[in-house]
Enzyme design. Structure first.
Site, PDB file in Angstrom:
ATOM      1  N   ARG A 136       4.952   7.864   0.406  1.00  0.00           N
ATOM      2  CA  ARG A 136       3.785   7.757   1.286  1.00  0.00           C
ATOM      3  C   ARG A 136       3.986   8.595   2.551  1.00  0.00           C
ATOM      4  O   ARG A 136       5.045   8.595   3.150  1.00  0.00           O
ATOM      5  CB  ARG A 136       3.609   6.278   1.661  1.00  0.00           C
ATOM      6  CG  ARG A 136       2.547   6.008   2.685  1.00  0.00           C
ATOM      7  CD  ARG A 136       1.991   4.618   2.568  1.00  0.00           C
ATOM      8  NE  ARG A 136       2.930   3.554   2.894  1.00  0.00           N
ATOM      9  CZ  ARG A 136       2.631   2.257   2.760  1.00  0.00           C
ATOM     10  NH1 ARG A 136       1.449   1.887   2.330  1.00  0.00           N
ATOM     11  NH2 ARG A 136       3.519   1.341   3.066  1.00  0.00           N
ATOM     12  N   ARG A 179      10.005  -6.560   3.224  1.00  0.00           N
ATOM     13  CA  ARG A 179       8.541  -6.684   3.280  1.00  0.00           C
ATOM     14  C   ARG A 179       7.992  -7.215   1.966  1.00  0.00           C
ATOM     15  O   ARG A 179       7.066  -8.025   1.966  1.00  0.00           O
ATOM     16  CB  ARG A 179       7.908  -5.331   3.626  1.00  0.00           C
ATOM     17  CG  ARG A 179       7.959  -5.024   5.132  1.00  0.00           C
ATOM     18  CD  ARG A 179       8.010  -3.545   5.407  1.00  0.00           C
ATOM     19  NE  ARG A 179       6.809  -2.852   5.009  1.00  0.00           N
ATOM     20  CZ  ARG A 179       6.787  -1.577   4.579  1.00  0.00           C
ATOM     21  NH1 ARG A 179       7.899  -0.888   4.465  1.00  0.00           N
ATOM     22  NH2 ARG A 179       5.657  -1.024   4.278  1.00  0.00           N
ATOM     23  N   ARG A 229       6.388   6.728   7.750  1.00  0.00           N
ATOM     24  CA  ARG A 229       6.529   5.545   8.595  1.00  0.00           C
ATOM     25  C   ARG A 229       7.981   5.081   8.609  1.00  0.00           C
ATOM     26  O   ARG A 229       8.640   5.102   7.586  1.00  0.00           O
ATOM     27  CB  ARG A 229       5.652   4.423   8.062  1.00  0.00           C
ATOM     28  CG  ARG A 229       4.212   4.530   8.506  1.00  0.00           C
ATOM     29  CD  ARG A 229       3.336   3.586   7.758  1.00  0.00           C
ATOM     30  NE  ARG A 229       3.958   2.275   7.559  1.00  0.00           N
ATOM     31  CZ  ARG A 229       3.381   1.296   6.888  1.00  0.00           C
ATOM     32  NH1 ARG A 229       2.198   1.471   6.369  1.00  0.00           N
ATOM     33  NH2 ARG A 229       3.987   0.144   6.743  1.00  0.00           N
ATOM     34  N   ARG A 262      -2.324 -12.362   6.263  1.00  0.00           N
ATOM     35  CA  ARG A 262      -1.106 -12.268   5.452  1.00  0.00           C
ATOM     36  C   ARG A 262      -0.362 -13.580   5.369  1.00  0.00           C
ATOM     37  O   ARG A 262       0.691 -13.659   4.732  1.00  0.00           O
ATOM     38  CB  ARG A 262      -0.139 -11.256   6.066  1.00  0.00           C
ATOM     39  CG  ARG A 262      -0.484  -9.882   5.670  1.00  0.00           C
ATOM     40  CD  ARG A 262       0.634  -8.966   6.029  1.00  0.00           C
ATOM     41  NE  ARG A 262       0.054  -7.669   6.214  1.00  0.00           N
ATOM     42  CZ  ARG A 262       0.717  -6.556   6.092  1.00  0.00           C
ATOM     43  NH1 ARG A 262       2.000  -6.575   5.843  1.00  0.00           N
ATOM     44  NH2 ARG A 262       0.102  -5.428   6.257  1.00  0.00           N
ATOM     45  N   LYS A 289      -3.966  -0.569  -0.660  1.00  0.00           N
ATOM     46  CA  LYS A 289      -4.984  -1.252   0.146  1.00  0.00           C
ATOM     47  C   LYS A 289      -5.682  -0.289   1.100  1.00  0.00           C
ATOM     48  O   LYS A 289      -6.908  -0.270   1.196  1.00  0.00           O
ATOM     49  CB  LYS A 289      -4.361  -2.397   0.967  1.00  0.00           C
ATOM     50  CG  LYS A 289      -3.799  -3.528   0.141  1.00  0.00           C
ATOM     51  CD  LYS A 289      -3.468  -4.732   1.018  1.00  0.00           C
ATOM     52  CE  LYS A 289      -2.343  -4.478   2.000  1.00  0.00           C
ATOM     53  NZ  LYS A 289      -1.008  -4.424   1.378  1.00  0.00           N
TER      54      LYS A 289
END
Ligand code: ADP
Ligand code: ZN
Length: 219
Positions: free
Chosen positions: A127, A172, A160, A88, A13
């Site tokens: 990531r 998540r 992160r 969300r 995203k």
């Protein structure tokens, strides 16, 4: 123009929103980035949000919606806004419609990114993000030119917290399935959803998804 990015964590995203905003002069508004910015500055909002984010939970709707509402006020003169990570929950989607309706606006497009689950988990583990300019990199798919350094601003890249913890990742994704996925139906009923597949397996990446989306909205 208001565009919403939908799709599970790690589908790209942020990458897609980044490409589209750069190309079209739109503003990318990421609720995750806003929260992290507040956390690093130690604001009241940040301290409250961190209680949820560090556990992999969603920040409560009221806190999130009022933050977005304020931000949309600030951005009212922009020609295009891409919401990345918001809404969300169904409640957030309904409240967003109300906020926009109050200004004679609406959600114009929803980009729904789809990626196989095993690739998603792999992507989150690979990531790396820039704490300064918020750019996102992937060690395998689009690594920075210099290892560990942001291409855009030269800052040191970080992992992160919620990406380094497999329990938080699992949680998540579960929240995505139960709380966020129903939004696809909500926006499908309005006929504004464009599905873009992004998958290493079929060699289809963010740039192609962006091109395809631009073709759609110009039709
Ligand atoms: P990811 O999509 O990988 O979860 P984000 O950067 O979008 O990452 O969000 C990080 C965290 O911030 C989320 O796990 C959640 O705790 C919180 N968050 C972001 N957007 C929202 C939202 N719209 N509603 C509630 N919580 C949110
Ligand atoms: Zn940077």
């Amino acid at each position: 123009m208001i565009i919403i990015m939908l799709g599970a964590q790690g589908t790209g995203k942020g990458t897609v929103a980044g490409i589209l905003s750069k190309k079209n002069g739109w503003i990318q508004l990421s609720t995750g980035d806003l929260f992290r910015e507040n956390i690093s500055k130690g604001t009241e909002l940040g301290i409250e949000a961190d209680k949820y984010i560090s556990k992999g939970c969603l920040v409560p709707d009221d806190i999130t919606i009022s933050m977005v509402k304020t931000k949309l006020e600030e951005l009212k003169d922009e020609k295009g806004i891409i919401l990345d990570g918001f809404p969300r929950t169904l409640e957030q989607a309904k409240r967003l419609d109300e906020i926009l309706a109050g200004k004679g606006e609406k959600v114009d497009w929803v980009i729904n990114l789809e990626t196989p689950r095993d690739e998603i988990i792999d992507r989150m583990l690979n990531r790396r993000v820039c704490p300064q300019c918020k750019a996102t990199f992937n060690l395998k798919l689009h690594p920075p030119k210099i290892e560990g350094i942001c291409d855009n601003c030269g800052s040191k890249l970080v992992i992160r917290d919620d990406d380094s913890d497999s329990e938080a990742i699992r949680k998540r994704l579960e929240i995505y399935d139960t709380q966020t996925k129903p939004l696809i139906d909500f926006y499908n009923k309005k006929g504004i959803v464009i599905v873009e597949e992004i998958s290493e397996r079929i060699n289809r990446f963010a740039d192609e998804a962006c091109e395809d989306f631009m073709k759609h909205i110009k039709e």
